[in-house]
Motif scaffolding. Structure first.
Motif: not given
Lengths: 333, 648
Positions: B74-79, B87-88, B95-99, B104-115
């Protein structure tokens, strides 16, 4: 909250009374004030008269009550050395000490917090390590050595800063301030830094360890999981939680800063209360010593009270506690 | 069901199950995920190449015991892997790579697209800010709207997670709310920006049974209504059965089995899954013994070669030491076992040690061993300012008295297991302290074999086993000294005899004499609990109070400890007082029980009668709240039938 503060004020008053008792005991039992005042050449009848005049023939408790009653009105009698009212002497010196302690404490708090955060966030970096190492000197070297090194560097060698005194001061009401003139400010720099140094190392370590702990808590992890910005996580959530214990320690430590100001004031010939105290110790000027003790105790009590009240503003758990404290059961007091 | 629309692929990226119709793109797609962390002796791999998808609106349960790598996934998915970790593999969101995204881009995903929802609601919220502050902060970080609008949305969110008076709640601080309410707030924050995916890490573990049931229902409702995908990380198969559509079972950093919940739970293919499910005590039936998987989850720095489970597997063959096996279709689900399709696999057997009867130890003496007579334990709030002033002025306690235990009476017969059941704060542990004489009751008395516990010097005759095996053993003492202490204190033996007794006791609890020379920190949680049991036995007690002895342990270890307790009870003719909030464990252990609530006993009787016909409404409510595999699966079947019937 009101009840809590009332209780704290009560405890503070008790503390001051105990210190007053010690100060009073100085009068009673450290040498004979009559001898000090009248001198060795006075006749026995002169001495008896003086003794009666000073009320030294009354019962000890009566004398103590009289001492406290006078002290409460700011009357600590006359200095043996200068024959001037002690309260006037202290009032003259008070601004110098307060300004020095305020500058020293603010410097150490700002520097300590800032550097502490840097150390917490970059624990393994060269910068963090050097901050920790250098700050160790602040603890290891005695205050007077720090002061003398500064004087040697900036006054003797570089001629940048004055080596002693307060510089030009400006009277503001009953207060004299050195903060309003260029020379006054320049004179404050080195004593301020010297005073700040001794607790800087401790503060850096405290802030960085608190900050490190807080940054590992669940709620900070949850902040990150909510995608909050780094600045918000660090300062809004991290630092504010980390500062809780820091406030306590700083409050307690301001007392030590005042105590350490005695050394700093001596090194820099700073015309503050502590210098007055050191001088009066040398001359056995008991009224000044007693008044200084009571005054410092009062400042201690006031600062701790301020810290307690500050808590209520920082921590909502205290502010709104009663209902939940009751629900949490016997462990809470 | 959504399962048919999902894609499965193994670590090599080979498609194993091709969906019949064009599938919706998976919301989350994880392929060959590995997590590397720095360890003391070189890097360790808590996650070792796992692949799974979560379809839109689907709930995937990730289940495993501690150390399986589920939270790390779970932590890896959230970055949110700690610095130093690597992480590999590929993680795709819609469909979009987030790893490999920058922070900064990951921060926009956390809390917005992944809760995210965390385990402990008591610590997940900043204590210094109001609920409203923290919610609005979450909203405004990700949405360009005004403060008033954000406040309105915050209120809406609190209402949607079922908080009463949401407007007033906005200005509450976390400490003014109960754990259940806080978890609702945490859920509201996770949903604040309408995420596509919610990662819930043990969202109900820290909660009481009845609150747990409410939160489970809420999660299920929200994921259905909002069509949010959920990755539910938990150790609790019951919760999986209640909430998840599909389940992935993790062991040693790998997924060992994955499939639809009903398939995996009803006909597990991997020996670990089968053992795990068998070792869970059930509410609906009482088995004489639980199936037990020997050993414990391997530690990260000692991962066995090949299948990580093979050292504990009764069916291991030589091939199990080879690299692999990959997740492959076995029956209707996927399993990573060479023998998943092997019908000759031995049926799971519950080993009964020779000589151990499966019935209760029969004691001739019919007098009760422990009698609790109208015991009350009150705590005054004298510490609080108002409480102490009131007390000083009036000379008597007022409403500031907590009746932790309120006039409780019962008797425990010799040789039986009596259980105290209830939610946290019901007074069960306080009562236990009074029973063993650690605290003098405010009123009433406790008799042990007819003597008042408060007076008699009979401490040796009863012992206690505590919940937390990590804090109940002195970390500076060797295990042998810990166990020897009661022997010396009570003068049971001296000199060499002491060590002989210690070695015997260690053998009895499944350890060896050599373990006596080691320190507590060298042992796992389950082994430490064995040490606690050995220490309790060292005083040759007749009566042992077990206060939540397995609630800090993993399911497979819990089965070992419960079996051990039963064996020892039979061998030594012990009387047990078993305190637990876990009703299934109580069902397994207890002969009789008392259900406690708010310091009082609401119902008492034999386990068989209470579990089959609970008389008190509170007891019924408790039973209904337990996430039970059988009941959940039956309910799901019923829902399914209704859904099919409803379709035109």
């Amino acid at each position: 909250m009101a009840a809590f503060i009332v209780r704290r004020i009560g405890e503070g008053l008790a503390t001051i009374l105990v210190v007053a008792l010690i100060a009073f005991a100085l009068f009673r039992y450290v040498g004979d004030p009559v001898m000090s005042i009248a001198g060795p050449d006075a006749t026995q009848s002169d001495r008896d008269e003086l003794r009666e005049q000073l009320g030294l023939n009354d019962a000890v408790p009566v004398q103590f009550i009289r001492f406290v009653a006078h002290a409460a009105q700011g009357d600590f009698g006359f200095s043996y050395r200068s024959a001037r009212p002690v309260s006037g002497l202290l009032a003259e010196r008070l601004p110098a000490t307060i300004e020095l302690v305020a500058v020293g404490a603010t410097l150490s708090l700002l520097l300590g917090t800032g550097l502490g955060i840097v150390v917490a966030l970059k624990r393994k970096s060269a910068l963090a390590r050097s901050i920790l190492t250098v700050s160790l000197f602040g603890v290891c070297l005695p205050t007077f050595v720090n002061g003398i090194v500064l004087i040697y560097l900036f006054s003797v060698t570089l001629h940048w800063l004055p080596s002693f005194g307060r510089g030009e001061v400006v009277p503001v009401g009953g207060w004299t301030t050195g903060l309003a003139t260029w020379s006054g400010l320049r004179s404050l720099i080195m004593p301020g830094i010297t005073l700040a140094l001794f607790q800087l190392a401790m503060l850096i370590r405290l802030v960085s360890s608190e900050m490190t702990d807080v940054m590992q808590t669940d709620f900070i992890r949850f902040c990150r999981a909510r995608g909050l910005r780094r600045g918000s996580i660090l300062f809004r959530h991290g630092l504010r939680n980390a500062m809780m214990p820091v406030v306590t320690v700083v409050g307690l430590n301001i007392g030590s800063v005042i105590a350490f100001s005695a050394i700093t004031e001596t090194v820099f010939q700073w015309p503050g209360m502590s210098l007055l105290f050191i001088d009066s110790v040398r001359f056995g000027d008991i009224p000044v010593m007693a008044a200084y003790l009571v005054l410092v105790a009062t400042v201690f009590v006031l600062i701790n009270l301020t810290v307690d009240i500050l808590y209520f503003f920082i921590d909502p758990r205290l502010r709104l506690a009663p209902a939940t404290a009751a629900a949490q059961g016997p462990a809470n007091g | 069901m959504t399962v048919t629309g999902a894609l499965f692929s193994n670590a090599d990226g080979i498609m194993l199950h091709v969906p019949p119709i064009t599938p919706p793109p998976p919301v989350l797609s994880v392929d060959g995920l590995r997590v590397e962390l720095p360890g003391r002796a070189g890097p360790v791999f808590p996650v070792r190449g796992i692949s799974f998808d979560i379809a839109a609106g689907e709930t995937l349960g990730v289940v495993g015991e501690s150390g399986a790598g589920k939270s790390m996934t779970g932590a890896a998915v959230l970055g949110l892997i700690d610095p130093g970790g690597k992480v590999s593999g590929e993680i795709r969101l819609n469909g979009e790579r987030i790893d490999a995204l920058p922070e900064a881009a990951m921060r926009d995903i956390r809390g917005k697209r992944i809760g995210a929802i965390f385990q402990d609601p008591m610590t997940a919220l900043d204590p210094l800010f109001t609920i409203g502050d923290q919610l609005v902060e979450t909203i405004l970080t990700h949405q360009q709207i005004g403060l008033a609008q954000a406040l309105g949305k915050a209120e809406e969110l609190l209402a949607s997670v079922g908080l009463p008076e949401p407007r007033q709640r906005l200005s509450s601080y976390p400490h003014q709310m109960s754990g259940g309410m806080r978890q609702r707030v945490v859920i509201a924050m996770a949903l604040a920006n309408d995420p596509d995916l919610v990662i819930a890490d043990e969202p109900t573990t820290a909660l009481d049974v009845s609150i747990q049931a409410q939160i489970i229902a809420l999660l299920r409702k929200l994921s259905r209504e909002r069509k949010t995908s959920v990755m539910l990380v938990t150790h609790d198969m019951g919760v999986i059965a209640e909430v998840a559509d599909r389940v992935a079972v993790m062991y040693g950093g790998r997924i060992v089995e994955m499939g639809a919940v009903a398939d995996v739970l009803r006909s597990p293919r991997h020996p670990y899954t089968r053992g795990l499910i068998e070792s869970i005590p059930r509410l609906g039936q009482r088995k004489p013994r639980l199936y037990q998987i020997e050993g414990a989850m391997p530690s990260l720095d000692a991962m066995p070669a090949g299948c990580a489970f093979h050292p504990r597997c009764a069916n291991a063959i030589e091939r199990c030491l080879e690299p692999g096996p990959a997740l492959e279709l076995a029956g209707s689900s996927l399993a990573a076992c060479w023998r998943a399709d092997d019908p000759t696999l031995a049926q799971l057997k519950v080993d009964v040690p020779p000589g151990a009867s499966q019935s209760r130890y029969i004691v001739e003496d019919t007098r009760p061993l422990v009698e609790v007579e109208a015991v009350s334990q009150h705590f005054s709030l004298a510490g609080s300012i108002t409480g102490s002033w009131f007390q000083r002025l009036t000379g008597k306690p007022h409403s500031g008295v907590i009746k932790a235990v309120d006039t409780v009476s019962f008797a425990i017969a010799r040789g039986e297991t009596f259980a105290l059941v209830g939610e946290s704060g019901c007074g069960k542990s306080t009562l236990a302290r009074a029973i063993v004489g650690l605290q003098r009751p405010t009123m009433g008395r406790v008799l042990f074999a007819g003597d008042d516990v408060a007076k008699a010097g009979a401490q040796r005759r009863f012992q206690m086993i505590f919940q937390d095996p990590y804090s109940s053993l002195n970390p500076r003492w060797r295990v042998a000294d810990i166990i020897a202490e009661p022997i010396r204190t009570h003068g049971l033996d001296a000199g060499k005899g002491v060590r002989r007794r210690v070695d015997d006791l260690l053998a009895k609890v499944g350890l060896t004499g050599r373990d006596g020379d080691r320190y507590p920190h060298e042992f796992s949680g389950g082994q430490r609990q064995r040490i606690s049991i050995a220490r309790a036995l060292a005083g040759e007690p007749e009566f042992i109070v077990c206060d939540e002895p397995t609630s800090a342990l993993d399911v497979s270890v819990q089965a070992q400890i419960l079996n051990l307790l039963k064996d020892l009870q039979f061998e030594f003719g012990l009387t047990l007082l078993f305190i637990s909030h876990n009703l299934a464990v109580v069902r397994h252990m207890a002969d009789r029980l008392a259900v406690m609530r708010n310091g009082r006993i609401v119902e008492t009787g034999t386990a068989d009668s209470i579990f089959t016909q609970p008389a008190d409404p509170y007891t019924r409510q408790l039973f209904d709240a337990v996430p039970d595999i059988e009941l959940a699966l039956a309910r799901a079947d019923a829902d399914h039938v209704i859904e099919i019937a409803a379709k035109p």
